[in-house]
Design a protein around this motif. Structure first.
Motif, PDB file in Angstrom:
ATOM      1  N   SER A   1     -11.454   0.370  -3.461  1.00  0.00           N
ATOM      2  CA  SER A   1     -10.350   0.271  -2.245  1.00  0.00           C
ATOM      3  C   SER A   1     -11.113  -1.042  -1.583  1.00  0.00           C
ATOM      4  O   SER A   1     -10.391  -2.040  -1.059  1.00  0.00           O
ATOM      5  CB  SER A   1     -10.069   1.202  -1.651  1.00  0.00           C
ATOM      6  OG  SER A   1     -11.284   1.606  -0.883  1.00  0.00           O
TER       7      SER A   1
ATOM      8  N   ASN B   1       0.869  -1.274   0.101  1.00  0.00           N
ATOM      9  CA  ASN B   1      -0.056   0.067  -0.212  1.00  0.00           C
ATOM     10  C   ASN B   1       0.871   1.187   0.009  1.00  0.00           C
ATOM     11  O   ASN B   1       0.266   2.264   0.354  1.00  0.00           O
ATOM     12  CB  ASN B   1      -0.937  -0.007   1.210  1.00  0.00           C
ATOM     13  CG  ASN B   1      -2.121  -1.010   0.873  1.00  0.00           C
ATOM     14  OD1 ASN B   1      -3.052  -0.511   0.263  1.00  0.00           O
ATOM     15  ND2 ASN B   1      -2.208  -2.046   1.821  1.00  0.00           N
TER      16      ASN B   1
ATOM     17  N   GLN C   1      -1.664  -3.646  -8.231  1.00  0.00           N
ATOM     18  CA  GLN C   1      -2.765  -3.762  -7.275  1.00  0.00           C
ATOM     19  C   GLN C   1      -4.156  -3.729  -8.251  1.00  0.00           C
ATOM     20  O   GLN C   1      -5.131  -4.343  -8.015  1.00  0.00           O
ATOM     21  CB  GLN C   1      -2.952  -2.751  -6.350  1.00  0.00           C
ATOM     22  CG  GLN C   1      -1.657  -2.806  -5.519  1.00  0.00           C
ATOM     23  CD  GLN C   1      -0.408  -2.214  -5.767  1.00  0.00           C
ATOM     24  OE1 GLN C   1      -0.466  -1.426  -6.858  1.00  0.00           O
ATOM     25  NE2 GLN C   1       0.723  -2.536  -5.157  1.00  0.00           N
TER      26      GLN C   1
ATOM     27  N   VAL D   1      -5.602   0.090  -0.799  1.00  0.00           N
ATOM     28  CA  VAL D   1      -5.279   1.584  -0.821  1.00  0.00           C
ATOM     29  C   VAL D   1      -4.854   2.181  -2.159  1.00  0.00           C
ATOM     30  O   VAL D   1      -5.410   3.158  -2.542  1.00  0.00           O
ATOM     31  CB  VAL D   1      -4.472   1.851   0.377  1.00  0.00           C
ATOM     32  CG1 VAL D   1      -3.851   3.383   0.520  1.00  0.00           C
ATOM     33  CG2 VAL D   1      -5.009   1.399   1.599  1.00  0.00           C
TER      34      VAL D   1
ATOM     35  N   GLY E   1      -3.578  -4.549  -1.507  1.00  0.00           N
ATOM     36  CA  GLY E   1      -3.242  -3.390  -1.910  1.00  0.00           C
ATOM     37  C   GLY E   1      -4.330  -2.482  -2.276  1.00  0.00           C
ATOM     38  O   GLY E   1      -4.215  -1.699  -3.226  1.00  0.00           O
TER      39      GLY E   1
END
Length: 712
Positions: A478, A167, A434, A488, A486
Motif C-alpha cells: 500500500s 480505493n 492498481q 489501499v 489505489g
C-alpha cells in the motif's frame, strides 16, 4: 523386574487409547555385539500390520468425495458465519475426522448388510476425507470475504471516511471466485518438493496433524469405533438442541435490538457498553473448544476496552476528536477501537514472526550439526544402513516406506508453481488494475521464503502466521503504490496473494503429517488437497454472497459486523497515509499497546523456558485475544467463558467423559445454530419477518411511553 512392572503400569493407558498392546522382544545386534535387549509395547503400525494398505487410487473413492462435498458445505457455512460475526474460529479437524468416519461407516455398514460391500472403509480413506474437508475449510477462513476483500467495499470504506474512487471496489461474485481460483492453488505446488525434508528429514511434529492422525487411527480400532459412534450421537443431540433453540429465538427478533440476542443480562448500562449474554450456542460451543486462557484473555480485553478505556475516551469528544463525526468514523472513537486493536495485533504478530524465524534458523543449524555427528559415528563404528535399522522402530520404517513410495516428483511440482504464478501475474492485474504485474512478481518471489518459514514454524509450534504475513504485505504494497494510485486496494489484494500461499503451505504440511502417520499416500493426499481447494473456492464465495445479500454485512451495529474488514482497511490506510490519519493521541496509545504485546509475549516465552515448577506462563493472557474485543465488545467473550465453565464443571464431575465428548458436543452446538442461518436467510430474502419483537426498556423510558400511549 522393575522394568517389566513399569511397562505394565501403562498397559491400561494404551488400552484406553484404543490400541490393543502386547509385548515383544527386540534384539539390536551390530557387528556381532549385542547392543540392547528391551521389552516394548506393540506399536500402532503393528496393530494394523495385517491389514492391506490400498493403492493411492483406491484411497480416493466416490463415497469419500461425496462425503467431503457435504461436510465441506457444512463447515464452509459455519466458518463464514463465525468470520462475519467475531472472526474467532476454532479448529474443526476433530469434527471433520469424526463426521467423515461416521458418514462413511454408516454407509458401509448399511450396504454390507445387503452383501454389496466391495471395498472396506480404511483409515487412509478417512484421512482423504478429513484432508479434503480441512482444505475447503481453510479457503473459507483465508478467502478474505470477511477481511481484506470486504475491506475493499464501499460499506467498509464509508466507515473509514477516506473513500476515493480508486480505493473502492464493488464486490462481485464473479471476480471473487476468479481471484480465489487464481491464487489458491499456487501454494500446493510450492511446498510439495519440501515434504520429505520437513516430515522425514527434520521430523517436524505438526501437532494438529499428529493429533488428527492418532484420532483417525483410534477410530479404526474396535474401541475407537465404538467411542466414535457415541461421540456422533452426542454431536447429533447437541446439534438438534442448538438448531431448535435458534429457531425458537427467531420468533422474538422482528427488528433491530430485539430478541434474546439483545437480552440485557447485566443491566441496561452494561448492555450499552456491550456486556451481556446473547444466548448464542455457537460461541458457547466455541468456548468449549478454545483453551481456557483464550477465553479469559477475551474477557480481559473486553473489560479493558469497553469497561475502562472507551468510556474515558468518549468523554474527550470535542477535544481529542470532533464530536460531530459519525459513530463509525475512523477519525472518531471508532479510530481508537480499530487502530489500538491493530497495534496490538501487529505487535503480537511481528513478535511471533521473529520468534519463528529465529527458532527455524536455530533448529536447522542444530539439525545439520546432528547430521554431521551421526555421519562421524557411522564412519567410525557402523554402516549407515545398520545404524538406521538400529535407531528406527517398526512404525517409522513402515511409514517412511509408504510415504516415499508415492512421492510427487519435483519435475511436476516446480513447473506447476511457475505456471500458476505466471497465470496469476497475468490475471491479478486485470482484476485489480492498481497492482501492476511487477508487484505480483515481487509477491511471488517473496512467497517461497515466507511459506517455508510458516510451514517450518507451524511444524515446531502449531502456529500458522499467515494473517501476520498478509498484514505485513498490506503495509509494504500500500505504501509502495500510494494513495492516489489505489494503494489501499493494492495492499489488500497483495495481502490475499501472500496469505493464500503461506496458509496453504502450513495446512498442506499438517495434512501430509496426518497422512504420514496413517499410511495415506502422498498422491491421494495431494489430490484431496486440490479437490478440497477447488470446492472451497466455489463454496465459500457462494455462501458469503448468500449472507451478503440477505443481511447488512459489515454494519458494526448489525448481526454480522465482520470486524476484520475495518481493521484490514485501517492497516491499508495507515500504509498509504501514515500516522496523519490517526485521531489525537491515538498514535501514543498505539505505540504503548504495540510494546505491551511484545513484552507480554517475551515474558511468556521466558517463563516457558526458565520456569518449570508452577508453569506460570499458562496464566499469562494472549495479546491477540485481548485485542479482538476492542472493536466488537464483550458479549461474545461472555458466551465463550460460559462454554469454558461448562467444560470445567463437566471435567470436575467426570474428566474422561468431558475429554471424550466435549469437542463433539461443542461442534454440535456450533453447527446447529450456524446452519439455522440457511432457513433464516431464506425467510429474510422472501420478506418474511418474525412476528414478535422482544425489547427491553428502562423503567423511566417505559413510563414515558405509557404516558404517550395513554394520551392518544
Amino acid at each position: 523386574m522393575e522394568r517389566r512392572r513399569h511397562e505394565h503400569d501403562f498397559e491400561e493407558e494404551w488400552r484406553e487409547a484404543g490400541i490393543s498392546r502386547g509385548y515383544s522382544y527386540t534384539d539390536y545386534n551390530v557387528n556381532g555385539r549385542n547392543i540392547e535387549r528391551i521389552v516394548e509395547p506393540e506399536t500402532v503400525e503393528q496393530v494394523f500390520k495385517n491389514l492391506e494398505v490400498p493403492s493411492w487410487r483406491k484411497q480416493i473413492t466416490i463415497r469419500a468425495m461425496v462425503t467431503s462435498i457435504v461436510l465441506s458445505f457444512v463447515f464452509n457455512f459455519v466458518i463464514c458465519k463465525l468470520s462475519l460475526t467475531t472472526g474467532i474460529i476454532p479448529s474443526f479437524n476433530v469434527a471433520a475426522g469424526l463426521l467423515g468416519f461416521a458418514f462413511v461407516k454408516a454407509w458401509v455398514s448399511l450396504i454390507e448388510k445387503f452383501g454389496l460391500l466391495k471395498q472396506p472403509f480404511t483409515r487412509q480413506e478417512n484421512t482423504v476425507i478429513q484432508t479434503c474437508v480441512v482444505a475447503a475449510s481453510g479457503i473459507a477462513f483465508n478467502n478474505g470475504t470477511s477481511s481484506y476483500l470486504l475491506a475493499m467495499s464501499s460499506i467498509v470504506a464509508d466507515q473509514a471516511d477516506r473513500d476515493i474512487p480508486t480505493n473502492v471496489k464493488s464486490l462481485s461474485l464473479g471476480w471473487i471466485i476468479g481471484f480465489l481460483l487464481t491464487v489458491s492453488f499456487v501454494g500446493l505446488f510450492l511446498m510439495v518438493p519440501l515434504t520429505e525434508m520437513m516430515i522425514i528429514k527434520y521430523k517436524l511434529t505438526y501437532p494438529t496433524g499428529t493429533a488428527t492422525a492418532y484420532l483417525i487411527n483410534s477410530f479404526h480400532t474396535p474401541r475407537g469405533a465404538k467411542l466414535a459412534g457415541q461421540q456422533v450421537s452426542a454431536l447429533f443431540k447437541s446439534f438438534c438442541f442448538s438448531f431448535a433453540f435458534a429457531f425458537f429465538q427467531w420468533f422474538f427478533r422482528s427488528g433491530s435490538d430485539c430478541g434474546f440476542s439483545s437480552f440485557p443480562t447485566f443491566g441496561l448500562q452494561a448492555y450499552s457498553h456491550r456486556f451481556y449474554f446473547d444466548f448464542s450456542s455457537t460461541y458457547v460451543g466455541v468456548g468449549m473448544i478454545c483453551p481456557y486462557m483464550v477465553n479469559v484473555s477475551l474477557l480481559l480485553g473486553s473489560i479493558l476496552s469497553w469497561g475502562i478505556m472507551w468510556p474515558l475516551i468518549e468523554k474527550k469528544a470535542g477535544i481529542w476528536y470532533s464530536a460531530d463525526l459519525p459513530a463509525n468514523s475512523l477519525h472518531g472513537i471508532q479510530g481508537y477501537r480499530v487502530f489500538l486493536a491493530i497495534a496490538m495485533m501487529l505487535g503480537d504478530g511481528l513478535y511471533h514472526v521473529a520468534y519463528i524465524m529465529v527458532k527455524t534458523m536455530v533448529n536447522i543449524i542444530q539439525q545439520h550439526s546432528m547430521k554431521r555427528k551421526e555421519a562421524t559415528v557411522i564412519n567410525t563404528h557402523f554402516s549407515n544402513q545398520t545404524l538406521e535399522s538400529m535407531l528406527e522402530n517398526f512404525d517409522e520404517r513402515r511409514r517412511k516406506e509408504f510415504f516415499l513410495k508415492d512421492q510427487i516428483p519435483s519435475w511436476v511440482a516446480i513447473p506447476g508453481y511457475i505456471c500458476l504464478a505466471g497465470l496469476s501475474i497475468g490475471v491479478i492485474p486485470v482484476i485489480f488494475p492498481q497492482l501492476k504485474p511487477y508487484h505480483v512478481l515481487v509477491a511471488y518471489l517473496m512467497a517461497p521464503i515466507l511459506a517455508f518459514c510458516n510451514a517450518y514454524g507451524c511444524g515446531l509450534t502449531d502456529w500458522s502466521l499467515a494473517s501476520n504475513y498478509g498484514k505485513m504485505a498490506i503495509m509494504v504494497f500500500s505504501s509502495w503504490v500510494g494513495l492516489e494510485n489505489g494503494g489501499v486496494l493494492a495492499g489488500l489484494a497483495s495481502c490475499g496473494v501472500i496469505m493464500s500461499i503461506v496458509s496453504t503451505a502450513s495446512d498442506l504440511m499438517q495434512d501430509f503429517k496426518t497422512g504420514y502417520l496413517t499410511l495415506a499416500s502422498p498422491r491421494s493426499m495431494f489430490f484431496s488437497q486440490v479437490f478440497g481447494t477447488a470446492i472451497g473456492c466455489l463454496f465459500s464465495p457462494l455462501i458469503f454472497w448468500f449472507f451478503y445479500k440477505a443481511y447488512s454485512v459489515g454494519d458494526p451495529t448489525g448481526s454480522y459486523p465482520a470486524p476484520y474488514g475495518p481493521m484490514y482497511r485501517g492497516m491499508a490506510l495507515l500504509g498509504v497515509e501514515g500516522v496523519a490519519s490517526l485521531p489525537k493521541n491515538c498514535l501514543e496509545f498505539a505505540i504503548w499497546f504495540f510494546v505491551a504485546a511484545l513484552l507480554i509475549n517475551l515474558i511468556t516465552h521466558l517463563f516457558q523456558r526458565y520456569e518449570t515448577r508452577y508453569r506460570i506462563y499458562r496464566f499469562i493472557p494472549s495479546p491477540m485475544c485481548i485485542a479482538i474485543p476492542f472493536y466488537l465488545g464483550g458479549y461474545f467473550s461472555i458466551d465463550m467463558c460460559i462454554g469454558s465453565l461448562i467444560l470445567l464443571f463437566w471435567g470436575m464431575k467426570n474428566k474422561q467423559m468431558a475429554n471424550d465428548f466435549g469437542p463433539a458436543v461443542a461442534s454440535g452446538l456450533i453447527c446447529g445454530e450456524s446452519l439455522w442461518g440457511v432457513p433464516a436467510a431464506m425467510l429474510s430474502l422472501a420478506g418474511l419477518n418474525a412476528p414478535i419483537c422482544m425489547k427491553f426498556l428502562s423503567a423511566s423510558t417505559n413510563n414515558k411511553i405509557d404516558a404517550i400511549l395513554s394520551g392518544l
